[in-house]
Design a protein around this motif. Structure first.
Motif, PDB file in Angstrom:
ATOM      1  N   PHE A   1       0.833  -1.206   0.000  1.00 16.06           N
ATOM      2  CA  PHE A   1       0.000   0.000   0.000  1.00 16.06           C
ATOM      3  C   PHE A   1       0.865   1.253   0.000  1.00 16.06           C
ATOM      4  N   THR A   2       0.431   2.263  -0.755  1.00 19.91           N
ATOM      5  CA  THR A   2       1.161   3.523  -0.813  1.00 19.91           C
ATOM      6  C   THR A   2       1.392   4.091   0.590  1.00 19.91           C
ATOM      7  N   ASP A   3       0.358   4.077   1.418  1.00 27.70           N
ATOM      8  CA  ASP A   3       0.460   4.611   2.783  1.00 27.70           C
ATOM      9  C   ASP A   3       0.902   3.512   3.755  1.00 27.70           C
ATOM     10  N   TRP A   4       2.032   2.902   3.469  1.00 28.71           N
ATOM     11  CA  TRP A   4       2.499   1.719   4.181  1.00 28.71           C
ATOM     12  C   TRP A   4       2.713   1.964   5.675  1.00 28.71           C
ATOM     13  N   GLU A   5       2.989   3.193   6.042  1.00 28.74           N
ATOM     14  CA  GLU A   5       3.321   3.477   7.443  1.00 28.74           C
ATOM     15  C   GLU A   5       2.131   3.259   8.386  1.00 28.74           C
ATOM     16  N   ILE A   6       0.913   3.320   7.854  1.00 26.43           N
ATOM     17  CA  ILE A   6      -0.243   3.158   8.738  1.00 26.43           C
ATOM     18  C   ILE A   6      -0.526   1.687   9.046  1.00 26.43           C
ATOM     19  N   VAL A   7       0.163   0.763   8.370  1.00 28.36           N
ATOM     20  CA  VAL A   7      -0.060  -0.664   8.620  1.00 28.36           C
ATOM     21  C   VAL A   7       1.190  -1.397   9.092  1.00 28.36           C
ATOM     22  N   ILE A   8       2.353  -0.760   9.022  1.00 27.94           N
ATOM     23  CA  ILE A   8       3.603  -1.487   9.229  1.00 27.94           C
ATOM     24  C   ILE A   8       3.733  -2.064  10.638  1.00 27.94           C
ATOM     25  N   ASP A   9       3.158  -1.404  11.632  1.00 26.85           N
ATOM     26  CA  ASP A   9       3.339  -1.864  13.007  1.00 26.85           C
ATOM     27  C   ASP A   9       2.680  -3.206  13.289  1.00 26.85           C
ATOM     28  N   ARG A  10       1.690  -3.591  12.446  1.00 22.45           N
ATOM     29  CA  ARG A  10       1.032  -4.889  12.660  1.00 22.45           C
ATOM     30  C   ARG A  10       1.023  -5.719  11.386  1.00 22.45           C
ATOM     31  N   LEU A  11       2.037  -5.531  10.586  1.00 22.83           N
ATOM     32  CA  LEU A  11       2.084  -6.258   9.315  1.00 22.83           C
ATOM     33  C   LEU A  11       2.188  -7.765   9.528  1.00 22.83           C
ATOM     34  N   GLU A  12       2.806  -8.162  10.644  1.00 19.75           N
ATOM     35  CA  GLU A  12       2.950  -9.599  10.901  1.00 19.75           C
ATOM     36  C   GLU A  12       1.605 -10.271  11.123  1.00 19.75           C
ATOM     37  N   ASP A  13       0.591  -9.489  11.482  1.00 20.88           N
ATOM     38  CA  ASP A  13      -0.749 -10.042  11.736  1.00 20.88           C
ATOM     39  C   ASP A  13      -1.763  -9.555  10.706  1.00 20.88           C
ATOM     40  N   ILE A  14      -1.299  -9.176   9.525  1.00 22.57           N
ATOM     41  CA  ILE A  14      -2.197  -8.581   8.541  1.00 22.57           C
ATOM     42  C   ILE A  14      -3.373  -9.495   8.247  1.00 22.57           C
ATOM     43  N   GLY A  15      -4.545  -8.891   8.125  1.00 23.85           N
ATOM     44  CA  GLY A  15      -5.749  -9.657   7.851  1.00 23.85           C
ATOM     45  C   GLY A  15      -5.888  -9.974   6.366  1.00 23.85           C
ATOM     46  N   TYR A  16      -6.438 -11.138   6.073  1.00 28.27           N
ATOM     47  CA  TYR A  16      -6.734 -11.504   4.691  1.00 28.27           C
ATOM     48  C   TYR A  16      -8.146 -11.030   4.343  1.00 28.27           C
ATOM     49  N   PRO A  17      -8.384 -10.703   3.076  1.00 28.35           N
ATOM     50  CA  PRO A  17      -9.633 -10.020   2.720  1.00 28.35           C
ATOM     51  C   PRO A  17     -10.855 -10.931   2.716  1.00 28.35           C
ATOM     52  N   ILE A  18     -11.978 -10.313   3.001  1.00 27.27           N
ATOM     53  CA  ILE A  18     -13.278 -10.984   2.931  1.00 27.27           C
ATOM     54  C   ILE A  18     -14.197 -10.119   2.070  1.00 27.27           C
ATOM     55  N   ALA A  19     -14.888 -10.740   1.124  1.00 20.34           N
ATOM     56  CA  ALA A  19     -15.883 -10.035   0.314  1.00 20.34           C
ATOM     57  C   ALA A  19     -17.266 -10.513   0.713  1.00 20.34           C
ATOM     58  N   GLU A  20     -18.112  -9.564   1.071  1.00 23.18           N
ATOM     59  CA  GLU A  20     -19.509  -9.857   1.375  1.00 23.18           C
ATOM     60  C   GLU A  20     -20.312  -9.456   0.143  1.00 23.18           C
ATOM     61  N   VAL A  21     -20.674 -10.445  -0.664  1.00 20.39           N
ATOM     62  CA  VAL A  21     -21.256 -10.199  -1.981  1.00 20.39           C
ATOM     63  C   VAL A  21     -22.775 -10.295  -1.913  1.00 20.39           C
ATOM     64  N   SER A  22     -23.436  -9.308  -2.529  1.00 14.93           N
ATOM     65  CA  SER A  22     -24.900  -9.276  -2.583  1.00 14.93           C
ATOM     66  C   SER A  22     -25.391  -9.809  -3.925  1.00 14.93           C
ATOM     67  N   PRO A  23     -26.667 -10.195  -4.002  1.00 15.10           N
ATOM     68  CA  PRO A  23     -27.194 -10.750  -5.251  1.00 15.10           C
ATOM     69  C   PRO A  23     -27.115  -9.814  -6.452  1.00 15.10           C
TER      70      PRO A  23
END
Length: 602
Positions: free
Chosen positions: A219-241
């Motif tokens: 991510f361009t704004d990498w500094e806002i996530v770097i402190d917890r990168l080791e625990d980064i969440g994997y994405p979830i899509a909640e898809v509607s009909p």
């Protein structure tokens, strides 16, 4: 009756992705599906070589040993369905390995394998019929050099497998987003005529297909996530009909889901955003709306679709000589100059040895001095660096030619300029160059089958019709307000950006942080400016596409990666860092706007 929303977790973006994704998504709970993407063009050639040595190899073993084996009981308990293209060039063998695992655990899960994408048996026929490369018009490779030939299948066969009761669906080469779209088609009953819904489901798959790249990775704004990168969440899509979806991640995980992360992934590795061609639908992402709905929840809507094309894209990989190289570091006074001259000496000695052995010259050589801003070309800001890594690499028709280069480079270890150092093991070895050859064939020439625990069912995809991008109405470029009091600010203060590769092409997607910035970005960031920025890499043209919906531009750079993948000698053969080179480009904005928003001077 279909569900109102289905929840799909994206657990893998490449062969080798972290094993933490599956248990993390299962711990989050409430998922209907977990999908896995393991394949890239070069992955197919690696798997093809593995199958040639061992008939029951050629698939992503990580899927069986790391994704399923430790988690299979919990997958069964939660009744989460699994869809993966881990089959590679041998989906039937992958399915057999999974069935054996299920039997060993004493579980009741049905496995389906989708076949038909593997066209290697037709290599002589394709050569005789004179199929041309779809981008370069090159002639079909020598069949003796072919490693793999695979058609990119779509999502309807996956939906068919789910309809037959499969709990785990394994495909060979399908488009990356199909593992997600197949679940949507099955759950919502979408048909080939539901074009906008198919485009929306495909976009959901495109967001999931690279795992944590949608949740703060790269991510361009990498500094806002770097402190917890080791625990980064994997994405979830909640898809509607209706094909709209919310992108989120497991609660309490690291990373972030915001307009920037999702928009960057939307533009990742696409060409023409109004003609993103998939087997099931031609997608138009130019008017997509990306809206923050709450913490780590982003709503994505308004994808549009055109009828499916009448052909499958087919990718062949073939051996085209050998390549090899190594890196060495220099530090101290004039380190970058020492590294450059040392590389010249290596090539001179290697070429002398080639001549003495009556071997041909290298077909290509590449020197990059990392630390001296060699990646920046004319935009470099330093002349001499005191600490660098030099990469020396070459291609040659024979492995022996590469072996000579590597031997001469290491053999000069006591004759170098001062400051040579490094941390390494043994001398590198020559490796085959696997080159990509893409072409299109009529869908009627591909026989798809779904094998559900030994029962095979033929599946026919929507035939579709020819699609011509020239018929599209292109959106107008927003015009910036006229003013004479302008200042220059770096693009990164106005936009996010993400880059990626498609063969020898690269794309850089640029998304305005605010809608009001977009006209100024459009005015300053022209195709000509981008071409100038990448002139030291670029061998083709640059196209610029406007996406008014997400306030974005997409630049497609042709012939810019030195062949791409393992056909390239570049330090960045996939253009992953190209966005970083572009984010420093100065953009003219009104001085009043710069003062109001505290924008830094370029």
């Amino acid at each position: 009756m279909s569900k109102k929303v289905i929840r799909i977790g994206g657990a893998s973006g490449f062969w080798g992705d972290a094993a933490m994704a599956t248990p993390q998504l299962l711990a989050a709970g409430g998922l209907d599906y977990i999908v896995y993407d393991y394949l890239a063009e070069i992955t197919m050639s690696i798997m093809a070589r593995a199958r040639a040595e061992k008939p029951d190899a050629g698939f992503a073993t990580d899927f069986v040993s790391l994704a399923l084996k430790p988690n299979l009981a919990e997958i069964a308990r939660q009744k989460v369905k699994i869809i993966s293209n881990a089959g590679g060039v041998n989906p039937e063998a992958c399915a057999a390995a999974v069935r054996a695992l299920i039997a060993d655990r004493g579980l009741d899960l049905k496995v389906a394998a989708i076949t038909g994408d593997d066209l290697i048996a037709s290599k002589d026929e394709f050569a005789a019929q004179g199929f041309a490369e779809m981008f370069s018009a090159d002639v079909f490779p020598d069949p003796k050099k072919i490693l793999s030939i695979n058609a990119y299948l779509g999502a309807f066969p996956i939906a068919k497998a789910l309809g037959e009761g499969a709990d785990i669906v394994i495909t060979g080469r399908s488009v990356d987003s199909a593992v997600t779209l197949g679940a949507c088609i099955h759950e919502f009953g979408w048909t080939p005529a539901d074009l906008d819904k198919l485009a929306g489901g495909s976009l959901a798959g495109h967001i999931l297909e690279c795992g944590p790249q949608a949740t703060g990775g790269n991510f361009t704004d990498w500094e806002i996530v770097i402190d917890r990168l080791e625990d980064i969440g994997y994405p979830i899509a909640e898809v509607s009909p209706d094909g709209t979806f919310v992108c989120t991640k497991p609660e309490g995980s690291g990373g972030v889901v915001n307009v920037g992360t999702v928009s960057e992934q939307m533009l990742y590795e696409i060409g023409d955003p109004q003609a993103y061609m998939l087997p099931d639908v031609v997608c138009d992402f130019s008017q997509v709306e990306v809206e923050q709905q709450g913490a780590d929840r982003v709503l994505v809507s308004n994808a549009k679709g055109h009828p499916a094309p009448d052909t499958y894209k087919v990718c062949a990989t073939y051996v085209d000589g050998f390549r090899g190289g190594l890196t060495m570091s220099f530090y101290g006074i004039d380190a970058s100059r020492k590294a450059e001259r040392f590389a010249e000496v290596v090539y001179k000695r290697a070429r002398r040895t080639l001549r003495n052995l009556n071997l041909p010259d290298y077909t290509e050589v590449s020197t990059e001095v990392i630390g001296a801003e060699s990646q920046y070309g004319s935009a470099r800001r330093i002349d001499v660096s005191r600490e660098v890594v030099v990469k020396i690499a070459a291609k040659h028709p024979e492995a022996a030619g590469i072996g000579i280069l590597l031997k001469e480079a290491t053999g000069l270890g006591l004759a170098t300029p001062p400051g040579l150092s490094g941390f390494a093991g043994g001398r590198p070895k020559p490796t085959p160059v696997a080159r990509l050859f893409s072409f299109a064939i009529p869908k009627s020439r591909v026989a798809i089958a779904v094998d559900t625990d030994g029962r095979k069912i033929a599946v026919a995809d929507e035939v579709g019709r020819p699609f011509d991008p020239a018929s599209l109405a292109r959106p107008e470029t927003p015009q910036a307000a006229e003013t004479t009091n302008l200042v220059r600010v770096p693009l990164v203060s106005l936009a996010w950006a993400r880059s990626g590769d498609k063969g020898d092409k690269a794309n850089v997607g640029v998304i305005a942080r605010r809608a009001e910035y977009f006209p100024y970005i459009c005015r300053s960031l022209t195709a000509e400016i981008v071409a100038e920025r990448f002139a030291h890499f670029l061998k083709g043209k640059v196209e610029r596409f406007v996406l008014p919906g997400p306030h974005a531009l997409n630049f497609l750079l042709h012939n810019v990666l030195g062949g791409g993948g393992v056909a390239s000698l570049r330090n960045d053969p996939q253009g992953k860092g190209y966005s970083q080179l572009l984010l420093e480009v100065p953009i003219e904005v009104p001085a009043e706007l710069a003062r109001r928003d505290g924008l830094p001077a370029a």
